[in-house]
Design a protein around this motif. Sequence first.
Motif, PDB file in Angstrom:
ATOM      1  N   LEU A  49      41.491  22.292 -46.877  1.00 43.36           N
ATOM      2  CA  LEU A  49      42.745  22.911 -47.278  1.00 43.36           C
ATOM      3  C   LEU A  49      42.468  24.285 -47.883  1.00 43.36           C
ATOM      4  CD1 LEU A  49      44.688  19.982 -48.998  1.00 43.36           C
ATOM      5  CD2 LEU A  49      45.296  21.134 -46.858  1.00 43.36           C
ATOM      6  N   ARG A  79      48.191  20.237 -38.599  1.00 44.47           N
ATOM      7  CA  ARG A  79      47.349  19.265 -39.291  1.00 44.47           C
ATOM      8  C   ARG A  79      48.182  18.485 -40.292  1.00 44.47           C
ATOM      9  NH1 ARG A  79      41.434  20.273 -42.151  1.00 44.47           N
ATOM     10  NH2 ARG A  79      40.568  18.272 -41.498  1.00 44.47           N
ATOM     11  N   ARG A  80      48.064  17.194 -40.234  1.00 46.02           N
ATOM     12  CA  ARG A  80      48.882  16.320 -41.078  1.00 46.02           C
ATOM     13  C   ARG A  80      48.629  16.574 -42.560  1.00 46.02           C
ATOM     14  NH1 ARG A  80      51.205  11.411 -39.450  1.00 46.02           N
ATOM     15  NH2 ARG A  80      49.928  11.519 -37.566  1.00 46.02           N
ATOM     16  N   GLU A  81      47.364  16.704 -42.948  1.00 45.80           N
ATOM     17  CA  GLU A  81      47.021  16.912 -44.359  1.00 45.80           C
ATOM     18  C   GLU A  81      47.701  18.158 -44.906  1.00 45.80           C
ATOM     19  OE1 GLU A  81      43.008  17.225 -47.161  1.00 45.80           O
ATOM     20  OE2 GLU A  81      42.927  17.874 -45.059  1.00 45.80           O
ATOM     21  N   SER A  82      47.650  19.240 -44.148  1.00 44.12           N
ATOM     22  CA  SER A  82      48.286  20.484 -44.588  1.00 44.12           C
ATOM     23  C   SER A  82      49.796  20.313 -44.685  1.00 44.12           C
ATOM     24  CB  SER A  82      47.951  21.616 -43.620  1.00 44.12           C
ATOM     25  OG  SER A  82      46.563  21.857 -43.580  1.00 44.12           O
ATOM     26  N   LEU A 116      51.579  17.668 -45.236  1.00 44.61           N
ATOM     27  CA  LEU A 116      52.012  16.808 -46.328  1.00 44.61           C
ATOM     28  C   LEU A 116      51.738  17.419 -47.705  1.00 44.61           C
ATOM     29  CD1 LEU A 116      51.033  13.312 -44.905  1.00 44.61           C
ATOM     30  CD2 LEU A 116      53.303  14.354 -45.054  1.00 44.61           C
ATOM     31  N   HIS A 117      51.068  18.560 -47.723  1.00 50.59           N
ATOM     32  CA  HIS A 117      50.865  19.290 -48.982  1.00 50.59           C
ATOM     33  C   HIS A 117      51.732  20.547 -49.064  1.00 50.59           C
ATOM     34  CE1 HIS A 117      47.201  16.850 -49.465  1.00 50.59           C
ATOM     35  NE2 HIS A 117      47.227  17.223 -50.727  1.00 50.59           N
ATOM     36  N   GLU A 122      49.255  15.238 -34.559  1.00 49.37           N
ATOM     37  CA  GLU A 122      48.740  16.596 -34.650  1.00 49.37           C
ATOM     38  C   GLU A 122      48.582  17.199 -33.256  1.00 49.37           C
ATOM     39  OE1 GLU A 122      45.065  16.439 -36.790  1.00 49.37           O
ATOM     40  OE2 GLU A 122      46.023  15.842 -38.698  1.00 49.37           O
TER      41      GLU A 122
END
Length: 338
Positions: A43, A250-253, A255-256, A278
């Motif tokens: 991230l 990207r899922r992580e990005s 969801l943040h 993704e």
Amino acid sequence: MTLPSILVLSRDDVRASLPMADCIDAMERALSALAAGDALTPLRAILPLPDRRGLLGVMPSILGAAGVAGVKAITVMPGNHGSELDAHQGAVLLFETGRGRLLAVLDASALTEIRTAAVSGAATRRLARTDAGDLAILGSGIQARAHLAAMRAVRPIRRVRVWSRRRAQAEAFAAREARRHGAAVEAVATAREAVSGAEIVCTTTAATEPVLEGAWVAPGTHVNAVGACLPTAREVDTETVRRARVIVDRRESALHEAGDLLIPIREGAVPADWIAGELGDLFLERIVGRRSDREVTLFKSLGLAVEDLAAAEVAYRNAIASGAGVAVPFGGIRDEDA
């Protein structure tokens, strides 16, 4: 001993060395590599400036198959919109991973401009209906311009409508881009008028509240939501997200950072697992994209360091081949007295 040199690529050098079609293909390769585990992209680190007028972002990445690593360091200044300066200012440093040499320093504004639209182009190539040719662009700035080029690279665009909060800017955009592409571009008075009947919609604004309403979106439309990049900001409303099959870089990005998705989730309008997948998994055919001609698809773009790195590598290789840029003697040699 002669110092090794690095290649410095200016804004114009980057634009000349990074054709949209090349960049779209590079984005598909890079995101496929990320999904396959052949790239590392943490991230991004974001530091707000003390007066909150902007932020400093640092984005590192490593792309294994290409043998390169890099970092983009930028300031993001929303107040620059409408001025002579891009909202993004900074540089990308490109290294090779064999011995760690710094290869190039590239203008980050031009590279971000092209690769952001190129990712949307790669998403549109997989998610929009194959006959989609009616394009709506919300926004009239740098990303609006780049997205018009990207959409024309992947679909047979027949009609273009553009809307901006400032009508004069939309009209200037329409006239300029019509000349550039030799095609009709129409400035319209409202976002709803732009979107009505469109088959591809690109939101490229600096808005923090929705400029696109789901009620306006026709069945079968593909939406690229690009402009908002904070958890408290969004360009598309809850109904747009609720109606759509959502794909992210990207899922992580997402969801943040993606207020376009986080706000509907916080409202309880969609579940936390609403994201279908993704882009990299779509490119590797691990997930299905569009499931019918009437399905609404939405790509939520945030931007990843691996995209910058892949774009920088393509621009560097093309610049070496064409002789673009300026070679500058630099350090990197061990001090014999150390």
